[in-house]
Design a protein around this motif. Structure first.
Motif, short mmCIF file in Angstrom:
data_model
loop_
_atom_site.label_atom_id
_atom_site.label_comp_id
_atom_site.label_asym_id
_atom_site.label_seq_id
_atom_site.Cartn_x
_atom_site.Cartn_y
_atom_site.Cartn_z
N PHE A 140 100.31 95.62 67.66
CA PHE A 140 99.51 96.08 68.80
C PHE A 140 98.39 96.97 68.29
O PHE A 140 98.62 98.11 67.91
CB PHE A 140 100.39 96.83 69.80
N GLU A 141 97.17 96.42 68.26
CA GLU A 141 95.99 97.17 67.80
C GLU A 141 95.61 98.19 68.88
O GLU A 141 95.80 97.94 70.07
CB GLU A 141 94.81 96.22 67.57
N ASN A 142 95.03 99.30 68.47
CA ASN A 142 94.56 100.36 69.38
C ASN A 142 95.64 100.78 70.38
O ASN A 142 95.37 101.01 71.54
CB ASN A 142 93.29 99.91 70.12
N HIS A 143 96.86 100.87 69.90
CA HIS A 143 98.00 101.26 70.74
C HIS A 143 97.95 102.75 71.09
O HIS A 143 98.36 103.15 72.17
CB HIS A 143 99.31 100.92 70.01
N HIS A 144 97.47 103.55 70.16
CA HIS A 144 97.40 105.00 70.33
C HIS A 144 96.22 105.51 69.52
O HIS A 144 95.55 104.75 68.83
CB HIS A 144 98.72 105.65 69.87
N GLU A 145 95.95 106.81 69.61
CA GLU A 145 94.82 107.40 68.89
C GLU A 145 95.05 107.33 67.38
O GLU A 145 96.13 107.65 66.89
CB GLU A 145 94.64 108.85 69.32
N ALA A 146 94.02 106.92 66.68
CA ALA A 146 94.11 106.81 65.22
C ALA A 146 93.78 108.15 64.57
O ALA A 146 92.97 108.91 65.08
CB ALA A 146 93.15 105.74 64.72
N ILE A 147 94.42 108.41 63.42
CA ILE A 147 94.10 109.60 62.63
C ILE A 147 93.12 109.23 61.53
O ILE A 147 92.23 109.99 61.19
CB ILE A 147 95.38 110.23 62.05
N ILE A 148 93.28 108.03 60.97
CA ILE A 148 92.35 107.55 59.95
C ILE A 148 91.82 106.18 60.38
O ILE A 148 92.41 105.51 61.21
CB ILE A 148 93.03 107.43 58.56
N SER A 149 90.72 105.76 59.76
CA SER A 149 90.12 104.47 60.13
C SER A 149 90.86 103.32 59.45
O SER A 149 91.51 103.50 58.42
CB SER A 149 88.65 104.45 59.75
N LYS A 150 90.72 102.15 60.01
CA LYS A 150 91.33 100.94 59.43
C LYS A 150 90.73 100.65 58.05
O LYS A 150 91.42 100.19 57.16
CB LYS A 150 91.14 99.75 60.36
N GLU A 151 89.44 100.94 57.89
CA GLU A 151 88.77 100.71 56.60
C GLU A 151 89.38 101.59 55.51
O GLU A 151 89.64 101.13 54.40
CB GLU A 151 87.26 100.98 56.70
N GLN A 152 89.62 102.86 55.83
CA GLN A 152 90.26 103.76 54.87
C GLN A 152 91.64 103.24 54.49
O GLN A 152 92.00 103.22 53.31
CB GLN A 152 90.42 105.17 55.47
N PHE A 153 92.41 102.84 55.49
CA PHE A 153 93.76 102.35 55.25
C PHE A 153 93.73 101.11 54.34
O PHE A 153 94.50 101.02 53.38
CB PHE A 153 94.45 102.02 56.58
#
Length: 185
Positions: A140-153
């Protein structure tokens, strides 16, 4: 019945697991939601920064967290929250950061705002729990607030793969070791 109920919850993206360090599970209309804990956010961001930008490994990051910063470890934080609520925390509490704690945070996709469920399944009631292939996970993408970006991950995951491949333990072949033994004898 229990397994079917859990499966239906997983399929709809409802939280049925414990806690994630850096997130708080809050019930809104009887539906559990994840919210970022502002006091823990800097720890997660720092761990990703130290790995990605500064190039430190798991062990070095844990040493930096233990000496330079006074952030609570995940188990210390959970114990503190249990005590605030008047509960007893029954698990072992580690007061020092370890490389496994750092590794688990760096490998966990939940910090990008993505929730993955249905990762494991038990064969029978008291059976062994087996991991399921990635294509069977419910994501489930964008399920909750992200702390880091997907690119960083993604960059961190690529760096981990490169480090594993370049590490001497994985690049040496058994044949080289056998040849070495033969030359000694």
């Amino acid at each position: 019945k229990t397994r079917d109920h859990m499966y239906s919850k997983q399929k709809t993206g409802r939280l049925i697991m414990g806690n994630y360090y850096g997130y708080e599970k809050v019930f809104k209309d009887d539906i559990p939601m994840l919210y970022v804990i502002d006091e823990i956010r800097p720890v997660i961001e720092l761990i990703f920064k130290l790995y990605l930008e500064d190039g430190y490994g798991f062990q070095k990051i844990s040493e930096i967290l233990n000496t330079k910063y006074k952030f609570p470890t995940p188990s210390e934080y959970y114990r503190m929250k249990h005590l605030e609520r008047g509960r007893v925390y029954k698990h072992k509490v580690q007061d020092k950061w370890t490389k496994d704690m750092v590794s688990n945070i760096l490998k966990n996709e939940v910090y990008t705002g993505t929730l993955s469920t249905h990762k494991k399944r038990s064969i029978n009631i008291r059976g062994k729990i087996g991991k399921l292939p990635k294509d069977e996970h419910f994501v489930f993408e964008n399920h909750h607030e992200a702390i880091i970006s997907k690119e960083q991950f993604e960059r961190v995951q690529e760096m981990m793969k490169k480090r594993v491949k370049s590490s001497s333990m994985y690049t040496k072949k058994k044949r080289d070791y056998i040849d070495y033994l033969i030359t000694i004898i």
